[in-house]
Motif scaffolding. Structure first.
Motif, short mmCIF file in Angstrom:
data_model
loop_
_atom_site.label_atom_id
_atom_site.label_comp_id
_atom_site.label_asym_id
_atom_site.label_seq_id
_atom_site.Cartn_x
_atom_site.Cartn_y
_atom_site.Cartn_z
N ARG A 283 -0.06 -4.45 9.84
CA ARG A 283 -0.86 -5.14 8.83
C ARG A 283 0.04 -5.72 7.74
O ARG A 283 -0.09 -6.88 7.35
CB ARG A 283 -1.87 -4.17 8.22
CG ARG A 283 -2.75 -4.79 7.15
CD ARG A 283 -3.58 -3.74 6.44
NE ARG A 283 -4.60 -3.17 7.32
CZ ARG A 283 -4.69 -1.90 7.64
NH1 ARG A 283 -3.80 -1.03 7.19
NH2 ARG A 283 -5.66 -1.45 8.42
N TYR A 284 0.97 -4.92 7.26
CA TYR A 284 1.88 -5.39 6.21
C TYR A 284 2.78 -6.51 6.70
O TYR A 284 3.01 -7.50 5.99
CB TYR A 284 2.73 -4.24 5.70
CG TYR A 284 2.00 -3.26 4.83
CD1 TYR A 284 1.27 -3.67 3.72
CD2 TYR A 284 2.04 -1.90 5.11
CE1 TYR A 284 0.60 -2.75 2.92
CE2 TYR A 284 1.38 -0.97 4.32
CZ TYR A 284 0.67 -1.41 3.23
OH TYR A 284 0.01 -0.51 2.44
N VAL B 150 -3.59 -6.34 -0.07
CA VAL B 150 -4.16 -5.93 1.21
C VAL B 150 -5.66 -5.75 1.09
O VAL B 150 -6.16 -5.11 0.16
CB VAL B 150 -3.51 -4.62 1.70
CG1 VAL B 150 -4.16 -4.16 3.00
CG2 VAL B 150 -2.01 -4.80 1.86
N TYR C 34 7.75 3.27 6.25
CA TYR C 34 6.75 3.82 7.15
C TYR C 34 7.37 4.66 8.27
O TYR C 34 6.76 5.63 8.73
CB TYR C 34 5.86 2.71 7.71
CG TYR C 34 4.64 2.54 6.86
CD1 TYR C 34 3.49 3.29 7.08
CD2 TYR C 34 4.65 1.69 5.76
CE1 TYR C 34 2.37 3.18 6.28
CE2 TYR C 34 3.54 1.58 4.94
CZ TYR C 34 2.41 2.32 5.20
OH TYR C 34 1.32 2.23 4.37
N PHE D 170 3.36 -1.92 -2.02
CA PHE D 170 3.05 -2.85 -0.93
C PHE D 170 1.60 -3.35 -1.05
O PHE D 170 1.34 -4.55 -0.92
CB PHE D 170 3.23 -2.17 0.44
CG PHE D 170 4.63 -1.70 0.74
CD1 PHE D 170 5.72 -2.23 0.07
CD2 PHE D 170 4.85 -0.72 1.69
CE1 PHE D 170 7.01 -1.79 0.35
CE2 PHE D 170 6.13 -0.28 1.99
CZ PHE D 170 7.21 -0.81 1.32
N ASN D 171 0.70 -2.41 -1.28
CA ASN D 171 -0.72 -2.78 -1.39
C ASN D 171 -0.97 -3.76 -2.54
O ASN D 171 -1.69 -4.74 -2.39
CB ASN D 171 -1.58 -1.53 -1.59
CG ASN D 171 -1.94 -0.85 -0.29
OD1 ASN D 171 -2.40 -1.48 0.65
ND2 ASN D 171 -1.72 0.45 -0.21
N LEU E 48 0.97 -7.27 -1.87
CA LEU E 48 0.48 -8.06 -0.73
C LEU E 48 -1.03 -8.27 -0.76
O LEU E 48 -1.57 -8.96 0.10
CB LEU E 48 0.88 -7.36 0.57
CG LEU E 48 2.40 -7.19 0.79
CD1 LEU E 48 2.68 -6.37 2.04
CD2 LEU E 48 3.08 -8.55 0.88
N ILE F 212 3.41 -10.18 5.06
CA ILE F 212 4.70 -10.55 4.48
C ILE F 212 5.10 -11.97 4.88
O ILE F 212 5.77 -12.68 4.13
CB ILE F 212 5.78 -9.53 4.91
CG1 ILE F 212 5.64 -8.28 4.05
CG2 ILE F 212 7.19 -10.09 4.76
CD1 ILE F 212 6.56 -7.15 4.44
N VAL G 151 9.45 -2.33 4.48
CA VAL G 151 8.17 -1.78 4.96
C VAL G 151 8.40 -0.86 6.15
O VAL G 151 7.89 0.27 6.20
CB VAL G 151 7.19 -2.91 5.32
CG1 VAL G 151 6.00 -2.36 6.09
CG2 VAL G 151 6.72 -3.64 4.07
#
Length: 240
Positions: free
Chosen positions: A223-224, A181, A93, A175-176, A179, A228, A89
């Protein structure tokens, strides 16, 4: 119907490279969507049967996806879907943040470099962010935000910056999905990180645009990383 010209066939058969790209795209999309989850083995024979292609392009596709970070290949164990961990992640990013800084420096270092058409498109996307924030379904917000970010990058015309940023969007989508989100303050995020960013770009305020871009991406990383902690290596959510 005319079938050929003096220089050869009108329609050329699919090449080995094209078959590899096709296989990679299909497998990549399945990983992004969560059909193949972290730790799942990717067996070549099963993939060839599913894709109806020969084994060699599948093998090459897995190697390509390993270079992209979607697949892990271990000797004597074969290929499996890569885990989504804190390092991956942060890596994704940091690169996207750096590419954005390059784009904003390029666009705002010379007055008038951004065309009126680009500004009009960015304005429309920023207004859409407020409109979509009021909807229950957050998918419209996500798609609009991806488009807004990519529009800024594409406005530069810098081919490598555009390509690398676009490719990493697949990681963010993964990721979205993995996870799950949930964005709890979409209106606030839209006002702070989309509308304000557009206004800074419109006004030619490079320092403010850079500040907002960085803050936006830092918030996403935090946030991620918080999510995690609650995810098992196979993608299952840990019990509380």
């Amino acid at each position: 119907m005319r079938q050929a010209t003096e220089t050869g066939a009108i329609l050329a058969p699919m090449t080995q490279v094209e078959t590899t790209q096709f296989a990679a795209e299909q497998i990549r999309n399945a990983i992004i969507a969560g059909h193949f989850k972290p730790g799942d083995r990717l067996v070549e024979q099963q993939l060839t049967d599913m894709l109806n292609v020969s084994r060699h392009p599948v093998r090459e596709a897995l190697r390509l996806l390993a270079r992209e970070g979607f697949v892990e290949i271990q000797r004597n164990k074969g290929a499996s879907v890569s885990a989504v961990d804190a390092d991956s992640v942060v890596d994704v990013y940091n690169i996207r943040m750096a590419l954005g800084r390059i784009a904003l420096d390029h666009l705002l270092s010379v007055p008038g470099r951004i065309s009126p058409d680009v500004l009009k498109r960015l304005e429309k996307l920023s207004l859409n962010s407020l409109k979509f924030a009021a909807l229950e379904d957050q998918s419209h917000t996500l798609l609009n935000d991806f488009e807004f970010q990519q529009a800024i990058i594409d406005a530069t015309g810098l081919q490598r910056t555009m390509r690398y940023f676009s490719e990493l969007t697949g990681d963010v989508r993964r990721f979205n999905n993995l996870l799950s989100v949930v964005y709890t303050d979409r209106k606030g995020d839209a006002e702070k990180y989309v509308v304000k960013l557009f206004e800074a770009i419109r006004d030619g305020d490079r320092e403010e645009a850079q500040r907002i871009w960085q803050a936006k991406f830092h918030k996403a990383v935090h946030r991620y990383l918080a999510l995690i902690k609650d995810i098992e290596p196979d993608g299952a959510r840990r019990p509380r």
